[in-house]
Design a protein around this motif. Structure first.
Motif, PDB file in Angstrom:
ATOM      1  N   GLU C 116       0.785  -1.233   0.050  1.00  0.00           N
ATOM      2  CA  GLU C 116       0.090  -0.073   0.019  1.00  0.00           C
ATOM      3  C   GLU C 116       0.918   1.338  -0.025  1.00  0.00           C
ATOM      4  N   ARG C 117       1.909   1.438   0.793  1.00  0.00           N
ATOM      5  CA  ARG C 117       2.740   2.563   1.065  1.00  0.00           C
ATOM      6  C   ARG C 117       4.071   2.221   0.878  1.00  0.00           C
ATOM      7  N   GLY C 147       5.911   6.897   2.712  1.00  0.00           N
ATOM      8  CA  GLY C 147       4.600   7.117   2.790  1.00  0.00           C
ATOM      9  C   GLY C 147       3.634   7.300   1.493  1.00  0.00           C
ATOM     10  N   LYS C 148       4.324   7.402   0.709  1.00  0.00           N
ATOM     11  CA  LYS C 148       3.375   7.558  -0.656  1.00  0.00           C
ATOM     12  C   LYS C 148       2.595   6.454  -1.186  1.00  0.00           C
ATOM     13  N   SER C 149       1.503   6.846  -1.577  1.00  0.00           N
ATOM     14  CA  SER C 149       0.540   5.528  -1.931  1.00  0.00           C
ATOM     15  C   SER C 149       1.197   4.848  -3.155  1.00  0.00           C
ATOM     16  N   THR C 150       1.202   3.569  -3.083  1.00  0.00           N
ATOM     17  CA  THR C 150       1.167   2.835  -4.276  1.00  0.00           C
ATOM     18  C   THR C 150       0.185   2.791  -5.346  1.00  0.00           C
ATOM     19  N   GLN C 165       0.359  12.934  -3.245  1.00  0.00           N
ATOM     20  CA  GLN C 165       1.109  12.401  -4.059  1.00  0.00           C
ATOM     21  C   GLN C 165       2.406  13.080  -4.528  1.00  0.00           C
TER      22      GLN C 165
END
Lengths: 190, 323, 205
Positions: C116-117, C147-150, C165
C-alpha cells in the motif's frame, strides 16, 4: 628510478592517458587505479625479464600481451573480491589496463633487455611516477570539484565547488594546466 | 618584396586598428548597458566592473610572466570583460565573475598566444566554464528571486517560460522584449538597444553584416518549421527577440578573431550558429543555446577559412604545370 | 619425414614458449577464479542485501526470499520478499531503473507487505551532474517518497508540495527528479498485480 620525475610516464612521456583522464575525478579511484596498474607493471616486467632469453623477436609482442592480460585479469578479480566498491566505480577501466601503452613500452624498452633486478627497479619507478601523476590530477579535481579529499570534506561547505572539474572536460583542463605548469617549471630551472 | 605577416584582426593602420575597433564595440554596447542598469540596477554595474577589472589584471599578469609588453591598451581584454558580464545572470555570485574572467583571458585567449591567436571567443569560454561549474548558482533559478529589485525579475526568463509549462507563467509580449522589461542575462533583455548598437557596428564595418544576418536567418527559418511541427511553444518571432539570440548575433559571433575572414565563410558561420541555437533551444535540456552554438561554430572556423577562399578577379589561379 | 611433419616441427619450435605460457597462465587464472569467485558473488549479493533492512523500516530480525516475477509484458522482475523472525511479512523490496539526465539511474524501492505505501527508497547507481542531479542521493530528498501511496502515480513539482502524492524536484535538476518518480511509478504499476496475486495465493509449500 628515472620514471618518478625526470621520465614521468604521464607528465614527460604522455603515456597511458586513458585512465589519467577517466578515473581521476576523485582520489580514491585514482589511487586504486594507479595501484592496479603498478601491480600489473611490476608483475609483467618480472615475467618478461625472466623470459627474456627465450623470446623470439617476432613473437615477443604476443608474449607481452599474454603476460599483461593475465595479470590484469588477476588484478580485476582481486579488486572485485576485496575492494568491490572501487571495482564497480572503475568499471571497464581495469580491464583496459591491458592496452595501457605504459606497460607494454616498459616491457619492450626495459625488461626484455635487462636482468631481473633493474627491471623491477624500473617498474617500481614508473609505477610510482604514474601514481604521482594520477594522484596529483585527482587531488586538484576532487579538492576543487567536490571540496573533499579521499571522500572527507576538507573545504568548508560554503565553498562553491567547481563542478566542471569532476565532469570529463575537467580532466582535460586539469591535465593541460598541470602539464603546462610542469613544463614551465622545468624550463625555468634549466 | 617585403611582406609583413601578422595575426588577425587585420587593418591598414595597425596602430589605431584594434583599439579603434574595440572602442567601437564598447560604444555600441552603451544602449545595452544603459538598459541593463535601468532594469538590474547596481548588479549590472557591479558585474561589469568586476569582469573588466579581472580581465585586464589577468592579461597584465600573464603578459608580465610571459615576458610580453604588459599593456591592455588594445582594449580587447576589457571588452571581453564587458561581454562576459553582460551574459551572466544578475544574481551571479562575485566569485563567478572573477573566475569566469580569469578563465576567459587565461584559457580562452592568452594560452593560445594572445589576441588574434585564440580559436574560441574568450568571453564564451569563460562563460561556459562558470556555467558548467556552478550550474546550481547560474541555472534557470538564478534569474528568479523573490526579493528581486524589479517586478520583471520575479518572473522566469522568457525562454524558460517558453519550454516549461510547469512554471505556468505567460510569455511576455513583444513590447517588454523590445525595451527589455523582462528577466534574463544582464545584457540580453532589450532587443531594441542591441539592434541600435548592432546596426551602428555594421554601418561602421566593425562587425561584418553577414554574420548577424546569417544568425537571424539561420534561426528564424528552423524556428518557423519547429513551430509548425509543434516542437516549440512560441513563435519564430518570439524566438528572435527572446533570450540572447540578438546579443549573440551582433556582439559575440562578430568577434573578428574567432570568426571566418571570407564573406562566404561568414555567411556559413552565421547561419550555422542560428541553426544550432534553434536545435539547442528546442531539443537540449538547456533553455538557451547561444553560448554552445558560438563555441561549436568557432571550432570549424579554420575549416571554413580553407574552404571558402574567394576566387580572385579574372578567374582562379592556373594550375601549376608539372615541371 | 613428410613435409607436413617438418612444417609442424618448425611451428612448434617457434611457438612452444607461447603455448606453455598460455597453459601456465590459464591454470593460474583458473585457480584465482575458483578461489575468489565465491567472495565476488557474495559482494554482489551484499550490495542489495545490505540495503534491504533500511528500506522496509529496520526490522530487528528478518529473512529475505528472492521472488522471480513474470510481469504482464512477459519481462522478468526479481523482487525481494522480507519476513521477520516469526515469518510474518514485513515488506517488499523492488528494483527500479530509468534513463536519467546523464545515464541510467538505478533504485531500490521498499514497500509495506500489503503493497500500500512506500517505506523507503535508495539510489544504487547514478551518474548525474555533480551538485545538481546527483542530489537525488540526498537522504532528505529521498525521504519525500516515504509514505506515498502505491495506488496513484507520484508527481514531481517545482514548488513546495501541497498534495499527498507530490514530491518537490531537486532545484535545477528536474529531469533527474522526474526520472526517479517515473521509474518508481512504472515499476510499481507493473509489479502490483503480480505481488497482489502472490499475497492472495495460499501458501503452497
Amino acid at each position: 628510478m628515472a620514471g618518478i620525475l625526470p621520465e614521468n610516464p604521464v607528465y614527460r612521456q604522455l603515456l597511458g592517458l586513458c585512465p589519467v583522464l577517466a578515473v581521476t575525478n576523485s582520489l580514491k579511484p585514482a589511487l586504486t587505479m594507479a595501484a592496479a596498474t603498478a601491480f600489473v607493471l611490476i608483475c609483467a616486467n618480472i615475467m618478461v625479464s625472466l623470459l627474456r632469453h627465450l623470446l623470439k623477436p617476432h613473437l615477443r609482442i604476443l608474449v607481452f600481451t599474454l603476460t599483461i592480460a593475465t595479470f590484469v585479469t588477476v588484478a580485476d578479480k582481486l579488486l572485485a573480491a576485496f575492494l568491490y566498491d572501487m571495482s564497480k566505480e572503475l568499471g571497464p577501466y581495469v580491464p583496459l589496463i591491458i592496452v595501457n601503452c605504459l606497460i607494454i613500452s616498459r616491457c619492450e624498452a626495459c625488461s626484455s633487455k635487462e636482468p631481473l633486478w633493474p627491471s623491477i627497479v624500473d617498474a617500481l619507478g614508473q609505477g610510482v611516477g604514474f601514481t604521482l601523476a594520477l594522484g596529483s590530477l585527482a587531488f586538484v579535481r576532487e579538492l576543487l570539484g567536490m571540496g573533499s579529499l579521499l571522500g572527507f570534506q576538507v573545504l568548508p561547505s560554503s565553498f562553491p565547488t567547481w563542478g566542471i572539474l569532476v565532469l570529463p572536460p575537467g580532466a582535460f583542463l586539469t591535465l593541460g594546466v598541470l602539464l603546462g605548469t610542469v613544463n614551465w617549471w622545468s624550463a625555468r630551472k634549466s | 618584396m617585403n611582406v609583413s605577416v601578422a595575426s588577425s584582426p587585420h587593418f591598414s593602420n595597425m596602430k589605431q586598428g584594434t583599439r579603434q575597433m574595440m572602442v567601437d564595440v564598447i560604444l555600441a554596447l552603451i544602449p545595452t548597458i544603459a538598459v541593463s542598469v535601468w532594469i538590474f540596477g547596481w548588479y549590472s554595474i557591479l558585474h561589469i566592473g568586476i569582469c573588466v577589472l579581472t580581465c585586464s589584471l589577468t592579461e597584465l599578469v600573464w603578459k608580465k610572466l610571459a615576458g610580453m609588453p604588459a599593456s591592455v591598451s588594445d582594449a580587447s581584454g576589457p571588452l571581453t570583460g564587458v561581454i562576459l558580464a553582460l551574459s551572466l545572470p544578475w544574481s551571479a555570485p562575485i566569485y563567478v565573475s572573477v573566475l569566469g574572467s580569469i578563465f576567459a583571458i587565461a584559457i580562452g585567449k592568452m594560452i593560445f598566444g594572445g589576441l588574434g591567436m585564440n580559436l574560441f571567443n574568450p568571453a564564451m569560454v569563460g562563460r561556459a566554464f562558470v556555467m558548467l561549474s556552478f550550474a546550481g548558482a547560474l541555472g534557470a533559478s538564478a534569474y528568479v528571486y523573490d526579493g528581486a529589485p524589479a517586478d520583471a525579475l520575479t518572473q522566469a526568463t522568457p525562454l524558460t517560460v517558453a519550454r516549461d509549462v510547469a512554471t505556468a507563467q505567460e510569455f511576455p509580449g513583444l513590447w517588454p522584449l523590445l525595451i527589455g522589461k523582462t528577466n534574463g542575462s544582464l545584457g540580453e533583455t532589450s532587443s531594441l538597444a542591441i539592434l541600435l548598437g548592432g546596426i551602428f557596428l555594421c554601418v561602421r564595418r566593425t562587425a561584418a553584416w553577414q554574420i548577424p544576418t546569417g544568425v537571424v536567418l539561420g534561426a528564424v527559418i528552423p524556428a518557423a518549421f519547429f513551430e509548425l511541427l509543434g516542437f516549440t511553444a512560441i513563435t519564430a518571432f518570439d524566438h528572435l527577440f527572446a533570450g540572447s539570440l540578438l546579443f549573440g548575433a551582433f556582439f559575440i559571433a562578430t568577434d573578428p578573431v574567432s570568426s571566418p575572414i571570407t564573406p562566404k565563410g561568414k555567411w556559413i558561420f552565421g547561419v550555422g550558429i542560428g541553426i544550432l541555437i534553434m536545435i539547442l533551444r528546442t531539443f537540449s535540456s538547456y533553455p538557451e543555446g547561444v553560448m554552445f552554438a558560438v563555441l561549436l561554430m568557432n571550432s570549424v572556423v579554420p575549416l571554413l577559412n580553407r574552404w571558402t577562399i574567394p576566387t580572385p578577379v579574372g578567374g582562379s589561379f592556373p594550375e601549376k604545370p608539372n615541371a | 619425414m613428410s613435409a607436413n611433419k617438418i612444417q609442424f616441427h618448425k611451428l612448434l619450435s617457434q611457438a612452444w614458449l607461447v603455448l606453455i605460457l598460455a597453459a601456465f597462465y590459464g591454470g593460474g587464472l583458473a585457480f584465482i577464479h575458483i578461489t575468489l569467485s565465491p567472495r565476488i558473488a557474495a559482494n554482489i549479493k551484499n550490495e542489495t542485501y545490505s540495503l534491504i533492512p533500511t528500506l522496509v523500516g529496520n526490522p530487528e530480525q528478518y529473512e529475505v526470499t528472492e521472488r522471480d516475477l513474470v510481469l504482464q509484458d512477459r519481462s522478468a522482475l526479481k523482487v525481494y520478499e522480507v519476513k521477520n523472525g516469526a515469518s510474518e511479512g514485513v515488506g517488499w523490496v523492488i528494483p527500479a531503473s530509468s534513463m536519467g539526465f546523464a545515464d541510467k539511474i538505478s533504485l531500490l524501492v521498499g514497500i509495506d507487505y500489503q503493497f500500500e505505501r512506500i517505506t523507503g527508497m535508495e539510489v544504487i547507481d547514478q551518474k548525474e551532474t555533480p551538485g545538481l542531479g546527483n542530489l537525488i542521493i540526498d537522504e532528505k530528498w529521498r525521504d519525500q517518497f516515504k509514505g506515498k501511496s502505491t495506488a496513484q502515480d507520484i508527481e514531481v513539482v517545482k514548488r513546495p508540495v501541497d498534495a499527498d502524492q507530490e514530491v518537490e524536484a531537486v532545484t535545477g535538476a528536474t529531469i533527474s527528479s522526474v526520472t526517479v518518480a517515473v521509474a518508481i511509478n512504472e515499476t510499481l504499476a507493473k509489479a502490483r498485480p503480480e505481488i497482489e496475486r502472490l499475497l492472495n495465493e495460499p501458501i503452497s509449500e
